[in-house]
Design an enzyme around this catalytic site. Structure first.
Site, PDB file in Angstrom:
ATOM      1  N   LYS A  45      -5.125   3.432   5.692  1.00  0.00           N
ATOM      2  CA  LYS A  45      -5.098   4.898   5.748  1.00  0.00           C
ATOM      3  C   LYS A  45      -4.126   5.318   6.841  1.00  0.00           C
ATOM      4  O   LYS A  45      -3.813   4.555   7.754  1.00  0.00           O
ATOM      5  CB  LYS A  45      -6.495   5.469   6.033  1.00  0.00           C
ATOM      6  CG  LYS A  45      -7.128   5.010   7.355  1.00  0.00           C
ATOM      7  CD  LYS A  45      -6.955   6.022   8.455  1.00  0.00           C
ATOM      8  CE  LYS A  45      -7.633   5.562   9.745  1.00  0.00           C
ATOM      9  NZ  LYS A  45      -6.697   5.416  10.873  1.00  0.00           N
ATOM     10  N   MET A  71      -2.751  -5.619  12.097  1.00  0.00           N
ATOM     11  CA  MET A  71      -3.849  -5.242  12.982  1.00  0.00           C
ATOM     12  C   MET A  71      -3.304  -4.545  14.228  1.00  0.00           C
ATOM     13  O   MET A  71      -2.166  -4.760  14.612  1.00  0.00           O
ATOM     14  CB  MET A  71      -4.644  -6.492  13.371  1.00  0.00           C
ATOM     15  CG  MET A  71      -5.425  -7.088  12.207  1.00  0.00           C
ATOM     16  SD  MET A  71      -5.288  -8.898  12.136  1.00  0.00           S
ATOM     17  CE  MET A  71      -3.640  -9.123  11.489  1.00  0.00           C
ATOM     18  N   ASP A 105     -14.516   4.291  11.644  1.00  0.00           N
ATOM     19  CA  ASP A 105     -13.818   4.769  10.455  1.00  0.00           C
ATOM     20  C   ASP A 105     -14.127   3.953   9.202  1.00  0.00           C
ATOM     21  O   ASP A 105     -13.528   4.182   8.154  1.00  0.00           O
ATOM     22  CB  ASP A 105     -12.306   4.842  10.693  1.00  0.00           C
ATOM     23  CG  ASP A 105     -11.699   3.511  11.102  1.00  0.00           C
ATOM     24  OD1 ASP A 105     -12.455   2.539  11.273  1.00  0.00           O
ATOM     25  OD2 ASP A 105     -10.462   3.441  11.252  1.00  0.00           O
TER      26      ASP A 105
END
Length: 268
Positions: A8, A91, A132
């Site tokens: 996202k 990451m 999230d």
């Protein structure tokens, strides 16, 4: 069962206040993009977790995917599975890849073992894994508030736009990002900002982490400027960094970046 946990981007990110629990209240629009990992899960004689693709730091036994499995295994007495994660989303980039992987484990287990868990229940489990994670249960644009795990409808349509996301290999921890932020109540709510034409976003939509991280990592500021120079309607760092994205009307141009950068381009 095979699925593809996606990333996202954050359209704006405002840090509003410090919470009594040590976290922060924020406001941001979470928007899914199709930069994806691959996650396969099959019933097996014993539990096994394997990984390929980008190297994931830390002990595999503490991976969020395993934590997600154990969360449901304890409550529903699930049989063993072989879980394989092929890591593509970088990451420490602000793209939510690890959270997405964990949420997709919950989603796959729900289907694989016919648990019949509703969206609210899956989001409740996801919130136990990370702020999230719950977003990726429904995986649709939302305005995220509080810790980023409470959602309001986002009235936004970016059909006809494409996105370029660039990860320059700078790993920024959440703690590092928040250390430089001074919470402040925004003058304009995210709902109000999203109603404006995307051409105006450059002046009214902000990621509060940029203020402290751009001076520390000038390459991020240069990336953002490069995307605007290439014709982006809007460009920003996503999340707490360090990926930077540009949104383009129509097809995004083919841009050249250093070989060690990871780049994704696709439709929104």
């Amino acid at each position: 069962m095979l699925d593809f946990p996606n990333a996202k981007i954050n359209l704006g990110l405002q840090i509003i206040s410090k919470r009594p629990d040590g976290f922060h209240n924020l406001e941001s629009c979470f928007y899914p993009v199709q930069w994806c990992d691959a996650l396969e899960m099959l019933p097996a004689p014993e539990n096994r977790f394997s990984m390929s693709g980008l190297p994931v730091p830390g002990n595999p036994e503490t991976n969020l995917c395993l934590k997600a499995y154990k969360l449901l295994e304890q409550e529903y007495n699930l049989p063993p599975v072989h879980m394989h994660l092929h890591k593509v989303i970088p990451m420490g980039a602000g793209l939510g890849g690890g959270s997405s992987d964990a949420a997709f484990v919950l989603r796959i287990l729900n289907k694989l073992f016919d648990l019949k868990l509703a969206v609210d229940a899956l989001q409740g489990y996801a919130r136990k894994l990370g702020s999230d994670c719950a977003f990726f249960v429904e995986n649709k644009p939302v305005i995220a508030v509080e810790r980023g795990d409470v959602f309001e409808p986002a009235i936004i349509d970016l059909k006809g736009y494409s996105c370029v996301i660039v990860y320059p290999g700078i790993h920024i921890t959440t703690a590092e990002a928040y250390a430089g932020v001074t919470p402040e109540k925004p003058t304009c709510t995210m709902e109000m900002v999203l109603k404006q034409d995307i051409k105006l976003w450059k002046d009214i939509m902000h990621n509060d982490f940029e203020k402290s991280l751009f001076p520390k990592y000038p390459e991020l500021a240069r990336l953002k400027e490069n995307l605007y120079e290439a014709g982006a309607a809007y460009a920003s760092m996503t999340g707490s960094g360090s990926a930077v994205y540009g949104i383009f009307k129509g097809d995004a141009p083919d841009l050249i970046f250093p070989q060690n950068y990871l780049v994704w381009k696709g439709l929104l």
